[in-house]
Scaffold this motif. Structure first.
Motif, PDB file in Angstrom:
ATOM      1  N   ALA A  14     -69.939  66.697  32.214  1.00 58.80           N
ATOM      2  CA  ALA A  14     -69.174  67.858  32.368  1.00 58.80           C
ATOM      3  C   ALA A  14     -68.695  67.885  31.082  1.00 58.80           C
ATOM      4  O   ALA A  14     -68.335  66.637  30.185  1.00 58.80           O
ATOM      5  CB  ALA A  14     -68.337  68.163  33.433  1.00 58.80           C
ATOM      6  N   GLY A  15     -68.321  69.495  30.326  1.00 56.57           N
ATOM      7  CA  GLY A  15     -67.946  69.002  29.139  1.00 56.57           C
ATOM      8  C   GLY A  15     -68.660  69.632  28.116  1.00 56.57           C
ATOM      9  O   GLY A  15     -68.532  69.559  26.942  1.00 56.57           O
ATOM     10  N   GLY A  16     -69.498  68.801  28.051  1.00 55.73           N
ATOM     11  CA  GLY A  16     -71.058  68.785  26.916  1.00 55.73           C
ATOM     12  C   GLY A  16     -72.274  70.174  27.144  1.00 55.73           C
ATOM     13  O   GLY A  16     -71.180  71.026  27.388  1.00 55.73           O
ATOM     14  N   SER A  17     -72.576  69.846  25.954  1.00 51.16           N
ATOM     15  CA  SER A  17     -73.502  71.049  25.801  1.00 51.16           C
ATOM     16  C   SER A  17     -75.095  70.707  25.617  1.00 51.16           C
ATOM     17  O   SER A  17     -75.559  69.747  25.631  1.00 51.16           O
ATOM     18  CB  SER A  17     -72.987  71.761  24.081  1.00 51.16           C
ATOM     19  OG  SER A  17     -71.383  71.636  23.874  1.00 51.16           O
ATOM     20  N   ARG A  66     -68.476  80.586  27.253  1.00 56.59           N
ATOM     21  CA  ARG A  66     -69.285  79.275  27.292  1.00 56.59           C
ATOM     22  C   ARG A  66     -70.175  79.190  26.971  1.00 56.59           C
ATOM     23  O   ARG A  66     -70.734  78.175  25.797  1.00 56.59           O
ATOM     24  CB  ARG A  66     -69.043  78.576  29.039  1.00 56.59           C
ATOM     25  CG  ARG A  66     -67.448  78.578  29.478  1.00 56.59           C
ATOM     26  CD  ARG A  66     -67.518  78.216  30.498  1.00 56.59           C
ATOM     27  NE  ARG A  66     -68.346  78.240  31.051  1.00 56.59           N
ATOM     28  CZ  ARG A  66     -69.304  77.467  32.188  1.00 56.59           C
ATOM     29  NH1 ARG A  66     -69.458  76.438  31.523  1.00 56.59           N
ATOM     30  NH2 ARG A  66     -69.369  78.651  33.047  1.00 56.59           N
ATOM     31  N   ASN A  83     -71.774  75.521  26.213  1.00 63.57           N
ATOM     32  CA  ASN A  83     -70.830  74.750  26.051  1.00 63.57           C
ATOM     33  C   ASN A  83     -70.192  74.719  27.233  1.00 63.57           C
ATOM     34  O   ASN A  83     -70.194  75.478  27.803  1.00 63.57           O
ATOM     35  CB  ASN A  83     -70.287  74.882  25.141  1.00 63.57           C
ATOM     36  CG  ASN A  83     -70.991  75.584  23.355  1.00 63.57           C
ATOM     37  OD1 ASN A  83     -72.006  74.766  22.925  1.00 63.57           O
ATOM     38  ND2 ASN A  83     -70.392  76.647  22.846  1.00 63.57           N
ATOM     39  N   SER A  84     -68.734  73.305  27.259  1.00 58.84           N
ATOM     40  CA  SER A  84     -68.359  73.275  28.168  1.00 58.84           C
ATOM     41  C   SER A  84     -69.214  73.499  29.882  1.00 58.84           C
ATOM     42  O   SER A  84     -68.580  73.621  30.550  1.00 58.84           O
ATOM     43  CB  SER A  84     -66.883  74.576  27.916  1.00 58.84           C
ATOM     44  OG  SER A  84     -66.636  74.471  26.869  1.00 58.84           O
ATOM     45  N   LEU A  85     -69.771  73.281  29.721  1.00 64.96           N
ATOM     46  CA  LEU A  85     -70.770  73.099  30.795  1.00 64.96           C
ATOM     47  C   LEU A  85     -69.949  72.153  32.146  1.00 64.96           C
ATOM     48  O   LEU A  85     -69.141  71.605  31.741  1.00 64.96           O
ATOM     49  CB  LEU A  85     -71.947  71.974  31.010  1.00 64.96           C
ATOM     50  CG  LEU A  85     -73.107  72.978  29.826  1.00 64.96           C
ATOM     51  CD1 LEU A  85     -74.060  71.700  29.216  1.00 64.96           C
ATOM     52  CD2 LEU A  85     -74.226  74.116  30.726  1.00 64.96           C
ATOM     53  N   LYS A  86     -69.772  72.930  33.461  1.00 64.56           N
ATOM     54  CA  LYS A  86     -69.816  72.059  34.572  1.00 64.56           C
ATOM     55  C   LYS A  86     -70.286  72.097  35.208  1.00 64.56           C
ATOM     56  O   LYS A  86     -71.632  72.681  35.524  1.00 64.56           O
ATOM     57  CB  LYS A  86     -68.568  73.495  35.340  1.00 64.56           C
ATOM     58  CG  LYS A  86     -67.816  74.082  33.956  1.00 64.56           C
ATOM     59  CD  LYS A  86     -67.349  75.707  34.499  1.00 64.56           C
ATOM     60  CE  LYS A  86     -66.221  76.457  33.769  1.00 64.56           C
ATOM     61  NZ  LYS A  86     -65.881  77.684  34.311  1.00 64.56           N
ATOM     62  N   ASP A  89     -72.942  75.043  36.646  1.00 69.65           N
ATOM     63  CA  ASP A  89     -74.128  75.419  36.259  1.00 69.65           C
ATOM     64  C   ASP A  89     -75.231  74.519  36.085  1.00 69.65           C
ATOM     65  O   ASP A  89     -76.131  75.131  35.953  1.00 69.65           O
ATOM     66  CB  ASP A  89     -73.975  74.766  34.766  1.00 69.65           C
ATOM     67  CG  ASP A  89     -72.198  75.614  34.346  1.00 69.65           C
ATOM     68  OD1 ASP A  89     -72.286  75.302  33.239  1.00 69.65           O
ATOM     69  OD2 ASP A  89     -72.449  76.837  34.502  1.00 69.65           O
ATOM     70  N   SER A 127     -70.690  65.102  36.610  1.00 68.03           N
ATOM     71  CA  SER A 127     -68.689  65.648  37.133  1.00 68.03           C
ATOM     72  C   SER A 127     -68.736  63.790  36.364  1.00 68.03           C
ATOM     73  O   SER A 127     -69.290  63.013  36.367  1.00 68.03           O
ATOM     74  CB  SER A 127     -68.461  65.959  38.337  1.00 68.03           C
ATOM     75  OG  SER A 127     -68.886  64.742  39.187  1.00 68.03           O
TER      76      SER A 127
END
Length: 127
Positions: A14-17, A66, A83-86, A89, A127
């Motif tokens: 999480a938060g990666g791209s 994002r 970006n800012s993957l959750k 997603d 996560s």
């Protein structure tokens, strides 16, 4: 024969791209729509982003700010920078092309007999 091939999926925290690519070939349409869709297990397919041949772009509300869709016209490659993957997603991401003036709404794509779809690329966000 129109072919669509996606690549670039993978696993990320999480938060990666990630950047997805969609190579569409064999088409001669002058007006068309290229779009990214995703489908998570036990969920309906949803439209993520689209771009028509005039460069008009739409995004799903869930990815605005994002994700960025772009296109290399010379290479006929569509990109989706994520970006800012959750974790939400996480899904199979597919690319599709259809001859059209403007991009049809996502829910109409299932009935578009001239739409061509790729096999998809899996994106998993932990996560």
């Amino acid at each position: 024969q129109v072919q669509v091939v996606e690549s670039g999926g993978g696993s990320v925290q999480a938060g990666g791209s990630l950047r997805l690519s969609c190579a569409a070939s064999g088409y001669t349409y002058t007006m068309y729509c290229l779009a990214w869709f995703r489908q998570a297990p036990e969920k309906e397919r949803e439209g993520v982003a689209s771009m028509d041949s005039d460069g008009r772009i739409t995004y799903a509300d869930s990815v605005k700010g994002r994700f960025t869709i772009s296109r290399d016209n010379a290479k006929k490659i569509l990109y989706l920078q994520m970006n800012s993957l959750k974790p939400e997603d996480t899904a199979m991401y597919s690319c599709a092309i259809v001859p059209a003036y403007g991009c049809p709404p996502p829910h109409e794509w299932v009935g578009l007999i001239h739409a061509r779809w790729g096999q998809g690329t899996q994106v998993t966000v932990s996560s």
